[in-house]
Design an enzyme around this catalytic site. Structure first.
Site, PDB file in Angstrom:
ATOM      1  N   ASN A 283       0.854  -1.189   0.000  1.00  0.00           N
ATOM      2  CA  ASN A 283       0.000   0.000   0.000  1.00  0.00           C
ATOM      3  C   ASN A 283       0.888   1.238   0.000  1.00  0.00           C
ATOM      4  O   ASN A 283       2.113   1.136   0.001  1.00  0.00           O
ATOM      5  CB  ASN A 283      -0.935  -0.031   1.202  1.00  0.00           C
ATOM      6  N   LEU A 284       0.284   2.394   0.030  1.00  0.00           N
ATOM      7  CA  LEU A 284       1.043   3.641  -0.176  1.00  0.00           C
ATOM      8  C   LEU A 284       1.652   4.222   1.099  1.00  0.00           C
ATOM      9  O   LEU A 284       2.199   5.318   1.075  1.00  0.00           O
ATOM     10  CB  LEU A 284       0.127   4.685  -0.829  1.00  0.00           C
TER      11      LEU A 284
END
Ligand code: CTP
Length: 405
Positions: free
Chosen positions: A212-213
Site C-alpha cells: 500500500n502507499l
C-alpha cells in the site's frame, strides 16, 4: 515537545583534517537543532578552515589558540571546559586522539578537555593506515576504557584516494547519536514503547508483492518523539525508505503475519502499543515459489484475509499485558467519524488517530498531516494541519497525560 538539544552547550573541537569542512556542516546542524555550539579550532584546523566560518554558522564565539594566550588566558580553558554539557571532537585526528589518551595539554582544545567534566565524544577522521596503526588503536581503547564515546570512523573513499576505514561518520548520523545521548533522562525514561510503521508487503511470487502507499513517516516520527522523551522504543517496521531513528530497537518485518508475531512477542512489559503501520487486510492465498512468467499469465489472483493484529491484541491483552495502552490509526476516505468510532470500539483502543486521506497535504508520503484524536471515553480533539513530527508530539503528550493521571 521534548527537543533534547534545547539549552545544551556543545563545545565542538575541530582538528587538523580535511574533514574540517564537515565539522562546519556539523556545527550548523547542531545549532539548527537547537543547541548552543562553540567551535574550538586547533592550530592545524586553522590551516583548513577559519573561525569566522563557525561563528557565522552558529552565531556563537569560535575559539582558537590565540585565546589561550589572550587576556583571559588563565581561565578560558576552565570556563569552556566547565560550561560545556558535552565536548565533541569532530573531526578528530590521530594526533589529537594520541594527546587525549596521554593527557597531553599543549593547545586550547586539549587543555580544555583536560579541564572539562562532561561527556567526551570523538569522531575520528584519518587515513586507513593511520587508523589501523597499533599506536592509534591502543589510544582509542585507552580512551574508551575511560568512558569516551567514539562515533566511527566509517569505511569508504579517503582523501588519499584510497578506500578503507577512516572517514568521518556522516554529520547527520553524529547529530542523531548526540540527540539520543541528550534524551537520556526524559519523562519516559525506563518505559518501553512499541511502535509499528510502514506498509506490509504480501508476496505473490519472489519478485512481486501486494502493498500500500504508506511511507512510514508518521510512525517513524512517533518513534523519534518517544526517543526524545527518553523511552526505550521497539520499532516494528515494514519496508520503508526512511532512516531508523538512532536508539530505536528495530524489528524488521515484511508481511502482516510477521508483524503480528513481532507485536505479540514485544508487548509484554510495554507501556503502550502504537499501531501506525498500514497492515495489509488481504494477501495472496498462495505464494508462488518461482517467478510467474509473462507467457504463463495471471488472469486472477485469489486473496485471503490476514489476521487483524489489533483485534488479537484486544483479546490477548489480559494475559500478555493487562496494563497495556493501545493506540490505533484509521485512514479513511468516507464516513470518517462513524468508521473510526467503530474501530475504536471493536479493537478496544484507548485512542484512535483518525486521518482523512482525501485532505490535501495530509496522509501518505506527505510531511504534514491533519488528524483528529478520538478517545475511549467519547471525547475527541481535532488538530489543524501540522508537521508529522508535531502530530507525533501530540500523541506522546496524550501518553504523558495518561501517566500523570
Ligand atoms: N490493523 C491491524 N491489523 C490489520 C489491519 C489493520 O492491526 N490486519 C490496524 C492498523 O495498524 C490501524 C488500525 O488497525 O492501527 C486500523 O486500520 P484500518 O486498515 O484502517 O482498519 P481496518 O479494520 O482494516 O478497516 P478498513 O480497512 O475496512 O478501513
Amino acid at each position: 515537545m521534548g527537543n533534547p538539544f534545547l539549552n545544551k552547550n556543545i563545545l565542538l573541537g575541530i582538528t587538523g583534517s580535511i574533514a574540517a569542512y564537515k565539522g562546519a556542516e556539523l556545527a550548523s546542524r547542531l545549532a539548527q537543532a537547537g543547541a548552543k555550539v562553540n567551535g574550538l579550532l586547533t592550530p592545524a584546523a586553522e590551516k583548513f578552515i577559519s573561525p569566522l566560518t563557525f561563528q557565522s554558522l552558529t552565531g556563537s564565539q569560535c575559539f582558537t589558540d590565540a585565546d589561550l594566550w589572550g587576556g583571559q588566558a588563565h581561565v578560558v580553558h576552565v570556563q569552556l571546559g566547565r560550561s560545556a554539557d558535552l565536548v565533541l571532537v569532530a573531526p578528530a585526528s590521530a594526533n589529537t586522539i594520541a594527546k587525549l589518551a596521554h593527557g597531553i595539554a599543549d593547545n586550547l582544545l586539549t587543555v580544555t578537555i583536560l579541564a572539562s567534566r562532561c561527556p567526551l565524544v570523538v569522531a575520528p577522521a584519518m587515513d586507513a593506515g593511520m587508523y589501523s596503526q597499533p599506536a592509534t588503536q591502543e589510544n582509542i581503547h585507552r580512551l574508551q576504557s575511560r568512558g569516551v564515546t567514539f562515533i566511527g570512523p566509517a569505511e569508504g573513499h579517503l582523501a588519499s584516494g584510497l578506500e578503507g576505514t577512516g572517514r568521518m561518520v556522516e554529520t547527520g548520523d553524529i547529530v542523531a547519536q548526540l540527540r539520543w545521548m541528550f534524551s537520556g533522562n526524559g519523562p519516559l525514561t525506563g518505559k518501553k514503547i512499541v511502535v509499528t510503521a510502514g506498509g506490509t508487503q504480501e508476496a505473490i511470487d519472489p519478485v512481486r508483492v501486494i502493498t500500500n502507499l504508506s511511507s512510514g513517516k508518521q510512525g517513524y516520527a512517533v518513534v523519534q518523539s518517544a526517543l526524545d522523551l527518553g523511552a526505550r522504543v521497539t520499532l516494528i517496521s515494514a519496508p520503508t525508505a526512511l532512516p531508523v531513528p538512532y536508539g530505536a530497537e528495530l524489528v524488521k518485518v515484511n508481511t502482516a503475519e510477521e508483524m503480528r508475531r513481532a507485536v505479540l512477542e514485544n508487548i509484554p512489559g510495554a507501556l503502550v502499543l502504537i499501531m501506525a503501520a498500514a497492515v495489509a487486510d488481504f494477501r495472496p492465498a498462495q505464494r508462488q515459489e518461482e517467478k510467474i512468467k509473462k507467457e504463463k499469465g495471471m488472469k486472477e489472483l485469489l486473496l485471503e484475509d490476514t489476521a487483524d493484529i489489533l483485534l488479537e491484541v484486544a483479546h490477548k491483552k489480559e494475559k500478555l499485558n493487562p496494563g497495556l495502552r493501545v493506540i490505533g490509526f484509521a485512514a479513511e476516505t468516507e464516513d470518517i467519524w462513524r468508521n473510526a468510532q467503530k474501530k475504536l470500539e471493536s479493537k478496544r483502543l484507548d485512542m484512535i488517530v483518525v486521518n482523512d486521506i482525501t485532505t490535501p497535504l495530509a496522509g501518505f508520503n506527505s510531511d504534514t498531516n491533519q488528524v483528529s484524536l478520538l478517545f475511549a471515553d467519547g471525547s475527541s480533539e481535532d488538530l489543524p494541519l501540522m508537521k508529522k513530527s508535531e502530530v507525533a508530539d501530540k500523541i506522546l503528550q496524550t501518553l504523558l497525560n495518561w501517566l500523570a493521571e
